[in-house]
Design a protein around this motif. Structure first.
Motif, mmCIF file in Angstrom:
data_model
loop_
_atom_site.group_PDB
_atom_site.id
_atom_site.type_symbol
_atom_site.label_atom_id
_atom_site.label_comp_id
_atom_site.label_asym_id
_atom_site.label_seq_id
_atom_site.Cartn_x
_atom_site.Cartn_y
_atom_site.Cartn_z
ATOM 1 N N SER A 1 0.842 -1.187 0.000
ATOM 2 C CA SER A 1 0.000 0.000 0.000
ATOM 3 C C SER A 1 0.883 1.245 0.000
ATOM 4 C CB SER A 1 -0.893 -0.022 1.245
ATOM 5 O OG SER A 1 -1.588 1.197 1.388
ATOM 6 N N LYS B 1 0.539 3.101 2.422
ATOM 7 C CA LYS B 1 0.772 3.111 3.869
ATOM 8 C C LYS B 1 1.700 1.946 4.220
ATOM 9 C CE LYS B 1 -3.611 2.602 4.442
ATOM 10 N NZ LYS B 1 -4.976 2.422 4.989
ATOM 11 N N ASP C 1 1.805 -0.058 6.727
ATOM 12 C CA ASP C 1 1.258 -1.190 7.476
ATOM 13 C C ASP C 1 0.151 -1.929 6.736
ATOM 14 O OD1 ASP C 1 -0.601 0.825 7.563
ATOM 15 O OD2 ASP C 1 -1.037 0.631 9.697
ATOM 16 N N ALA C 2 0.100 -1.806 5.408
ATOM 17 C CA ALA C 2 -0.974 -2.457 4.659
ATOM 18 C C ALA C 2 -0.458 -2.953 3.311
ATOM 19 C CB ALA C 2 -2.147 -1.503 4.452
ATOM 20 N N GLU D 1 -7.663 -5.480 0.635
ATOM 21 C CA GLU D 1 -6.696 -4.780 1.478
ATOM 22 C C GLU D 1 -6.542 -5.535 2.797
ATOM 23 O OE1 GLU D 1 -5.910 -0.464 3.676
ATOM 24 O OE2 GLU D 1 -7.484 -0.627 2.149
ATOM 25 N N TRP D 2 -5.275 -5.720 3.222
ATOM 26 C CA TRP D 2 -4.947 -6.411 4.472
ATOM 27 C C TRP D 2 -4.128 -5.495 5.366
ATOM 28 C CZ3 TRP D 2 -6.914 -11.389 4.664
ATOM 29 C CH2 TRP D 2 -7.198 -12.014 3.443
ATOM 30 N N SER D 3 -4.250 -5.676 6.682
ATOM 31 C CA SER D 3 -3.451 -4.920 7.650
ATOM 32 C C SER D 3 -2.305 -5.770 8.175
ATOM 33 C CB SER D 3 -4.326 -4.481 8.834
ATOM 34 O OG SER D 3 -3.513 -3.994 9.886
ATOM 35 N N ASN E 1 -0.602 -4.622 10.745
ATOM 36 C CA ASN E 1 -0.665 -4.366 12.193
ATOM 37 C C ASN E 1 -1.490 -5.412 12.906
ATOM 38 O OD1 ASN E 1 0.964 -2.130 12.297
ATOM 39 N ND2 ASN E 1 -0.699 -0.645 12.138
ATOM 40 N N THR E 2 -2.678 -5.680 12.368
ATOM 41 C CA THR E 2 -3.596 -6.621 13.009
ATOM 42 C C THR E 2 -3.560 -8.006 12.362
ATOM 43 O OG1 THR E 2 -5.407 -5.912 11.560
ATOM 44 C CG2 THR E 2 -5.148 -4.722 13.640
ATOM 45 N N VAL F 1 -8.974 -6.148 5.864
ATOM 46 C CA VAL F 1 -9.499 -4.799 6.091
ATOM 47 C C VAL F 1 -10.783 -4.600 5.297
ATOM 48 C CG1 VAL F 1 -9.044 -2.305 5.895
ATOM 49 C CG2 VAL F 1 -7.202 -3.867 6.571
ATOM 50 N N SER G 1 7.504 -6.361 2.724
ATOM 51 C CA SER G 1 6.859 -5.150 3.233
ATOM 52 C C SER G 1 7.820 -3.975 3.063
ATOM 53 C CB SER G 1 6.473 -5.321 4.704
ATOM 54 O OG SER G 1 7.629 -5.547 5.499
#
Length: 299
Positions: A21, A23, A25-26, A38-40, A42-43, A47, A277
């Motif tokens: 992304s 961002k 963290d995605a 879309e995936w996170s 962080n968690t 998403v 990442s």
């Protein structure tokens, strides 16, 4: 060094494409499901469905706040990640689009695929600037040199064709693979181009002359992706043979094999795509088993 952290489930069909992304963290995944997910990080969870698509997605490419979504239909959707809406649809290719890259200093997008043709688009208004035929059948993958002066194309006939990015004149043909070239990357330090093929080999081409330096019998079947770590001297490869391998990017020494056959966690079908990442902390892999696997990396 590299350990399985999480498996993300939810796709119902084979997955062909991954992209980070805008961002940190995605990330995004897509394939035969008719939608980009879309995936996170962080968690480690789903998403949302970012955008529905009309046909299978073969490639994803992020540039700044834009996500390019290349489809089997030949259409390329441009999705604005800030505005969360489709900004444009690029229509030229008659068959599936297998790769999308950007040439930043020229403000250009370059695309290719099953029709064997390269299309060059404006990043400013998404108009078609130029197109040229490469071969009669598929061009599978694109790599842009670090200085953006050269564009390498991995072709179905086993040949890598290198073009000058200024005028798209063919400057080199590299014949080393027996079968289709399916993965292609310039090394971060700018000293070589590395290619992977359906012949299961890795070939290392020294720069600036593209002389063949190394031939590595890397996998049992097709090499589908090569991914260099963003900051450290490692790269990963993945294959139709269901394994991920971690290599030294200077000596080409094999450090690690991740595979169910080697009694580690792993995919149970062909691995089609792999990315790091943005921060280099995670390796993300996916394929025909419909799973997205996240691996934690420590040097």
């Amino acid at each position: 060094m590299i350990t399985h952290l999480h498996t993300l489930s939810g796709h119902q069909n084979p997955i062909y494409a991954l992209a980070n992304s805008n961002k940190e963290d995605a990330f995004f995944s897509a394939g035969n499901d008719k939608g980009v997910v879309e995936w996170s990080l962080n968690t480690m969870s789903f998403v949302k469905i970012l955008v529905p698509v009309q046909s299978s997605v073969y490639a994803l490419h992020t540039y700044q706040d834009l996500l390019f979504i290349a489809q089997r239909s030949g259409l390329i959707m441009v999705f604005d990640l800030l505005e969360q809406k489709v900004k444009a649809t690029l229509s030229f290719h008659q068959k599936g689009v297998f790769d999308v890259k950007t040439i930043e200093h020229k403000h250009e997008i370059i695309t290719t695929g099953e029709d064997g043709t390269v299309a060059v688009w404006s990043l400013k208004d998404f108009s078609l600037l130029y197109n040229f035929p490469v071969i009669q059948n598929t061009v599978r993958t694109i790599a842009i040199s670090n200085n953006e002066k050269e564009v390498a194309l991995g072709c179905k006939d086993g040949i890598i064709r290198v073009y000058n990015s200024d005028d798209y004149v063919l400057i080199k043909e590299l014949a080393g693979h027996k079968f289709a070239v399916t993965a292609l990357q310039y090394s971060p330090n700018g000293t070589y181009l590395i290619s992977g093929s359906r012949d299961a080999q890795l070939k290392v081409w020294g720069l600036p002359d593209y002389n063949l330096k190394e031939s590595v019998p890397a996998h049992m079947f097709s090499v589908y992706a090569i991914a260099f770590h963003p900051t450290l001297p490692y790269f990963a490869t993945c294959s139709q043979d269901k394994s991920i391998k971690l290599w030294d990017s200077e000596s080409f020494k094999l450090y690690k094999i991740l595979s169910l056959e080697k009694n580690t966690p792993g995919h149970f079908h062909s691995i089609n795509k792999m990315i790091w990442s943005r921060n280099g902390k995670y390796l993300i892999s996916t394929g025909d088993d419909r799973q997205v696997m996240v691996w934690e990396f420590t040097a």
